[in-house]
Write a protein that holds these residues in place. Sequence first.
Motif, PDB file in Angstrom:
ATOM      1  N   ALA A 108       0.997  -0.912   0.275  1.00  0.00           N
ATOM      2  CA  ALA A 108       0.035   0.307  -0.350  1.00  0.00           C
ATOM      3  C   ALA A 108       0.818   1.704   0.132  1.00  0.00           C
ATOM      4  O   ALA A 108       2.003   1.331   0.387  1.00  0.00           O
ATOM      5  CB  ALA A 108      -0.805  -0.153   1.396  1.00  0.00           C
ATOM      6  N   GLY A 153      -8.065   2.030   5.200  1.00  0.00           N
ATOM      7  CA  GLY A 153      -7.664   1.424   4.331  1.00  0.00           C
ATOM      8  C   GLY A 153      -9.093   1.397   2.746  1.00  0.00           C
ATOM      9  O   GLY A 153      -8.686   1.435   1.730  1.00  0.00           O
ATOM     10  N   GLU A 162     -11.495   0.401   3.046  1.00  0.00           N
ATOM     11  CA  GLU A 162     -11.380  -1.435   2.177  1.00  0.00           C
ATOM     12  C   GLU A 162     -13.362  -1.921   2.358  1.00  0.00           C
ATOM     13  O   GLU A 162     -13.609  -1.783   3.227  1.00  0.00           O
ATOM     14  CB  GLU A 162     -10.604  -2.718   2.961  1.00  0.00           C
ATOM     15  N   ARG A 207      -5.436  -2.601   0.205  1.00  0.00           N
ATOM     16  CA  ARG A 207      -6.158  -1.888   0.966  1.00  0.00           C
ATOM     17  C   ARG A 207      -5.567  -2.162   2.575  1.00  0.00           C
ATOM     18  O   ARG A 207      -5.918  -1.810   3.391  1.00  0.00           O
ATOM     19  CB  ARG A 207      -7.703  -1.465   0.727  1.00  0.00           C
ATOM     20  N   THR A 208      -6.160  -3.673   3.336  1.00  0.00           N
ATOM     21  CA  THR A 208      -5.871  -4.175   4.397  1.00  0.00           C
ATOM     22  C   THR A 208      -4.509  -4.075   4.988  1.00  0.00           C
ATOM     23  O   THR A 208      -3.812  -3.522   6.096  1.00  0.00           O
ATOM     24  CB  THR A 208      -6.260  -6.059   4.244  1.00  0.00           C
ATOM     25  N   GLN A 268      -2.233  -1.579   3.947  1.00  0.00           N
ATOM     26  CA  GLN A 268      -2.077  -0.133   4.022  1.00  0.00           C
ATOM     27  C   GLN A 268      -2.680   0.140   5.394  1.00  0.00           C
ATOM     28  O   GLN A 268      -2.211   1.482   6.200  1.00  0.00           O
ATOM     29  CB  GLN A 268      -3.240   0.846   2.655  1.00  0.00           C
ATOM     30  N   ALA A 269      -3.479  -0.172   5.868  1.00  0.00           N
ATOM     31  CA  ALA A 269      -4.893   0.057   7.011  1.00  0.00           C
ATOM     32  C   ALA A 269      -4.021  -0.089   7.820  1.00  0.00           C
ATOM     33  O   ALA A 269      -4.245   0.810   9.502  1.00  0.00           O
ATOM     34  CB  ALA A 269      -5.502  -0.536   7.416  1.00  0.00           C
TER      35      ALA A 269
END
Length: 345
Positions: free
Chosen positions: A13, A167, A169, A214-215, A217-218
């Motif tokens: 990410a 994220g 998501e 996205r996960t 990134q989060a």
Amino acid sequence: MMTGRGGSETDAAGGPARHLPVLLNEVLHYLAPQPGGIYVDGTFGAGGYTRAILGAAECRVIAIDRDPNAIRDGQALVAEFGGRLTLVPERFSALDAVLDAQGEPLVDGVVLDIGVSSMQIDEGERGFSFRRDGPLDMRMSQDGPSAADLVAKLSETELANLIYRFGEERRSRAVARAIVEARVQTPIERTLQLADIISKVVWAKPHEPHPATRTFQALRIAVNDELGELARALEAAERVLKPGGRLVVVTFHSLEDRIVKNFLANRAKVAAGSRHLPAVAGAAPSFTLVARGAVEPGDEERAANPRARSSKLRAAARTAAQAHAGGDLGSLLPPLPALDAPRRR
């Protein structure tokens, strides 16, 4: 992100990486380095922006990075530019304290390039990459709770909220449920282990980002308090910039850009009354915008460096007004679940 920020592929990410400085010409244009000036590169990385600034004018750069590997690898650049470059191991949110320690409380420019670096992605053992196996770590400063700690300790609801807020998501609940079910069977401690779990509930077409993007990134944002760091760094930059000094910020996703956009809009705003009420006295604008809206890369840069595609640059010049009272950016930051939460199913 600068030279050395990003990765050789779109595997974390924050974007791909080919060791190319993103929006470099635009950064130099808006920062406008001058001979004798003092500039802060708050996110040194591999030193791409720092090298360019030092090459653009006979000036000095105080560069900051929280990653001890970046500090170690940057010593060659320190030696190359002699007394014109000082490299400091610290979080960029503390840039005003760094400058005080250097005996330079006011500077002519601050550049911030937000996110993960290519060196961190390329080293699988750092745990940022969902394509390279390594421990599920993601700590930029290599201390404190890791991504594995969050995955192990947060409840399903807390994980879903974190993945959705940091994220963005859409299938955050499905991802959180899959993580909780998997960790009952065995601890989730490896990057590819987590990526495989996510890939079973998030599907992506060949041209779309990896399902784990996205996960990851989060988790990275949460582990490193990246949004809080950014908000505090903006306030610190406001305190240290001389009148006319430039603030240039490059972001790579909407959460970061929204914080920068709202901060600059607030600081450049002139208090005014309405036709029904008199003008209300407020803090004078501490910045004027020198870039109207977000500056994005051109087609040529997008083609040459895929990581640049999501980047945005915002820039402003400091006025002579006093810095606004700090601590007013909390409403911009999504809440972060407590890292010391008890282990739950």
